[in-house]
Design a protein around this motif. Structure first.
Motif, mmCIF file in Angstrom:
data_model
loop_
_atom_site.group_PDB
_atom_site.id
_atom_site.type_symbol
_atom_site.label_atom_id
_atom_site.label_comp_id
_atom_site.label_asym_id
_atom_site.label_seq_id
_atom_site.Cartn_x
_atom_site.Cartn_y
_atom_site.Cartn_z
ATOM 1 N N ALA A 103 0.959 -1.274 -0.102
ATOM 2 C CA ALA A 103 -0.019 -0.042 0.090
ATOM 3 C C ALA A 103 0.978 1.230 -0.061
ATOM 4 O O ALA A 103 2.124 1.317 0.298
ATOM 5 C CB ALA A 103 -0.912 -0.265 1.127
ATOM 6 N N ASP A 104 0.185 2.491 -0.471
ATOM 7 C CA ASP A 104 1.070 3.660 -0.659
ATOM 8 C C ASP A 104 1.469 4.185 0.734
ATOM 9 O O ASP A 104 2.523 4.853 0.849
ATOM 10 C CB ASP A 104 0.113 4.751 -1.177
ATOM 11 N N ASP A 105 1.055 3.729 1.969
ATOM 12 C CA ASP A 105 1.383 4.225 3.116
ATOM 13 C C ASP A 105 2.784 3.780 3.605
ATOM 14 O O ASP A 105 3.550 4.313 4.251
ATOM 15 C CB ASP A 105 0.530 3.613 4.440
ATOM 16 N N SER A 106 3.019 2.444 3.242
ATOM 17 C CA SER A 106 4.391 1.839 3.249
ATOM 18 C C SER A 106 5.760 2.522 2.397
ATOM 19 O O SER A 106 6.736 1.909 2.486
ATOM 20 C CB SER A 106 4.423 0.352 3.238
ATOM 21 N N LEU A 107 5.240 3.310 1.433
ATOM 22 C CA LEU A 107 6.142 3.727 0.226
ATOM 23 C C LEU A 107 7.510 4.191 1.127
ATOM 24 O O LEU A 107 8.673 4.030 0.473
ATOM 25 C CB LEU A 107 5.760 4.663 -0.465
ATOM 26 N N HIS A 108 7.259 4.842 2.101
ATOM 27 C CA HIS A 108 8.623 5.766 2.770
ATOM 28 C C HIS A 108 8.657 5.007 4.160
ATOM 29 O O HIS A 108 9.243 5.795 4.978
ATOM 30 C CB HIS A 108 8.409 6.931 2.768
ATOM 31 N N PHE A 109 7.924 3.861 4.521
ATOM 32 C CA PHE A 109 8.202 3.523 5.971
ATOM 33 C C PHE A 109 9.642 3.303 6.705
ATOM 34 O O PHE A 109 9.888 4.040 7.600
ATOM 35 C CB PHE A 109 7.477 1.948 5.941
ATOM 36 N N PHE A 110 10.501 2.704 5.863
ATOM 37 C CA PHE A 110 12.079 2.953 6.366
ATOM 38 C C PHE A 110 12.649 3.979 6.300
ATOM 39 O O PHE A 110 13.373 4.212 7.286
ATOM 40 C CB PHE A 110 12.724 1.744 5.340
ATOM 41 N N ARG A 111 12.279 5.012 5.358
ATOM 42 C CA ARG A 111 12.928 6.136 5.537
ATOM 43 C C ARG A 111 12.429 7.026 6.641
ATOM 44 O O ARG A 111 13.393 7.605 7.560
ATOM 45 C CB ARG A 111 12.649 6.789 4.021
ATOM 46 N N ARG A 112 11.268 6.921 7.014
ATOM 47 C CA ARG A 112 10.433 7.521 8.265
ATOM 48 C C ARG A 112 11.183 6.827 9.466
ATOM 49 O O ARG A 112 11.582 7.608 10.168
ATOM 50 C CB ARG A 112 8.784 7.589 8.078
ATOM 51 N N SER A 113 10.976 5.694 9.483
ATOM 52 C CA SER A 113 11.702 4.904 10.647
ATOM 53 C C SER A 113 13.168 5.152 10.835
ATOM 54 O O SER A 113 13.529 5.503 11.863
ATOM 55 C CB SER A 113 11.381 3.673 10.379
ATOM 56 N N SER A 114 13.841 5.240 9.866
ATOM 57 C CA SER A 114 15.279 5.641 9.938
ATOM 58 C C SER A 114 15.442 7.011 10.569
ATOM 59 O O SER A 114 16.261 7.027 11.318
ATOM 60 C CB SER A 114 15.967 5.612 8.494
ATOM 61 N N SER A 115 14.823 7.959 10.095
ATOM 62 C CA SER A 115 15.061 9.464 10.416
ATOM 63 C C SER A 115 14.479 9.353 12.023
ATOM 64 O O SER A 115 15.364 9.975 12.650
ATOM 65 C CB SER A 115 13.933 10.398 9.785
ATOM 66 N N ARG A 116 13.297 8.870 12.514
ATOM 67 C CA ARG A 116 13.147 8.732 13.952
ATOM 68 C C ARG A 116 14.092 7.990 14.693
ATOM 69 O O ARG A 116 14.516 8.497 15.719
ATOM 70 C CB ARG A 116 11.659 8.144 14.065
ATOM 71 N N LEU A 117 14.688 6.751 14.277
ATOM 72 C CA LEU A 117 15.544 6.053 14.822
ATOM 73 C C LEU A 117 17.176 6.861 14.994
ATOM 74 O O LEU A 117 17.355 6.680 16.247
ATOM 75 C CB LEU A 117 15.712 4.681 14.467
ATOM 76 N N CYS A 118 17.564 7.416 14.059
ATOM 77 C CA CYS A 118 18.709 8.044 13.895
ATOM 78 C C CYS A 118 18.486 9.344 14.900
ATOM 79 O O CYS A 118 19.543 9.741 15.748
ATOM 80 C CB CYS A 118 18.957 8.862 12.672
ATOM 81 N N ALA A 119 17.256 10.163 14.899
ATOM 82 C CA ALA A 119 17.241 11.112 15.904
ATOM 83 C C ALA A 119 17.139 10.647 17.312
ATOM 84 O O ALA A 119 17.773 11.323 18.310
ATOM 85 C CB ALA A 119 16.137 11.796 15.612
ATOM 86 N N ALA A 120 16.607 9.642 17.476
ATOM 87 C CA ALA A 120 16.378 8.967 18.879
ATOM 88 C C ALA A 120 17.747 8.377 19.350
ATOM 89 O O ALA A 120 18.061 8.814 20.711
ATOM 90 C CB ALA A 120 15.487 7.840 18.947
ATOM 91 N N ILE A 121 18.566 7.991 18.476
ATOM 92 C CA ILE A 121 19.879 7.646 19.017
ATOM 93 C C ILE A 121 20.790 8.517 19.497
ATOM 94 O O ILE A 121 21.725 8.637 20.298
ATOM 95 C CB ILE A 121 20.699 6.793 17.639
ATOM 96 N N ARG A 122 20.683 9.817 18.850
ATOM 97 C CA ARG A 122 21.243 10.991 19.239
ATOM 98 C C ARG A 122 20.726 11.809 20.253
ATOM 99 O O ARG A 122 21.130 12.618 20.868
ATOM 100 C CB ARG A 122 21.224 11.978 18.037
ATOM 101 N N GLY A 123 19.533 11.236 20.825
ATOM 102 C CA GLY A 123 18.904 11.757 21.825
ATOM 103 C C GLY A 123 18.252 12.884 21.693
ATOM 104 O O GLY A 123 17.719 13.504 22.655
#
Length: 132
Positions: free
Chosen positions: A51-71
């Motif tokens: 589905a169209d919702d998942s087109l950028h799932f990993f990019r969005r998740s990566s952005s959130r995870l990298c920001a969380a890793i940086r605190g």
């Protein structure tokens, strides 16, 4: 049109993405963050059949995870805890949780410990004591 990716190929790419996130958590290097983003883009490209919702799932998740890793962000710990819980390989989960400072991963460490010690000396001949 390209053929759909094999399940094994997709699994390997997903594991490479998880390892890239671990590397970024250890180094906090911008080059490692870019590698995470590149792998996320490749995973999103492979998942276009969904589905169209998942087109950028990993990019969005990566952005959130990298920001969380940086605190960065109020929910950084929650984001990291959730991602750590989704890692299916016990050693990778333990390494990631250690890299980001998550404590209390008892079940993972006991699973690794029991796997490592099982039948350690089975099948080996007995040693005779050497006299000097």
């Amino acid at each position: 049109m390209s053929s759909p990716p094999s399940s094994d190929g997709h699994h390997r790419l997903l594991r490479a993405w998880q390892l890239a996130l671990l590397r970024f958590a250890v180094t906090l290097d911008d080059g490692d963050r870019l590698n995470v983003a590149a792998l996320a883009g490749e995973l999103d490209r492979l998942d276009r059949r969904h589905a169209d919702d998942s087109l950028h799932f990993f990019r969005r998740s990566s952005s959130r995870l990298c920001a969380a890793i940086r605190g960065e962000g109020k929910s950084a710990r929650e984001v990291l805890d959730l991602f750590c819980g989704e890692i299916d390989e016990p050693r990778l989960r333990l390494a990631f949780s250690s890299a980001v400072g998550i404590v209390g991963s008892g079940p993972v460490s006991s699973a690794v410990r029991s796997k490592r010690n099982r039948d350690l000396f089975r099948g080996l001949p007995t040693r005779r004591t050497a006299s000097l």
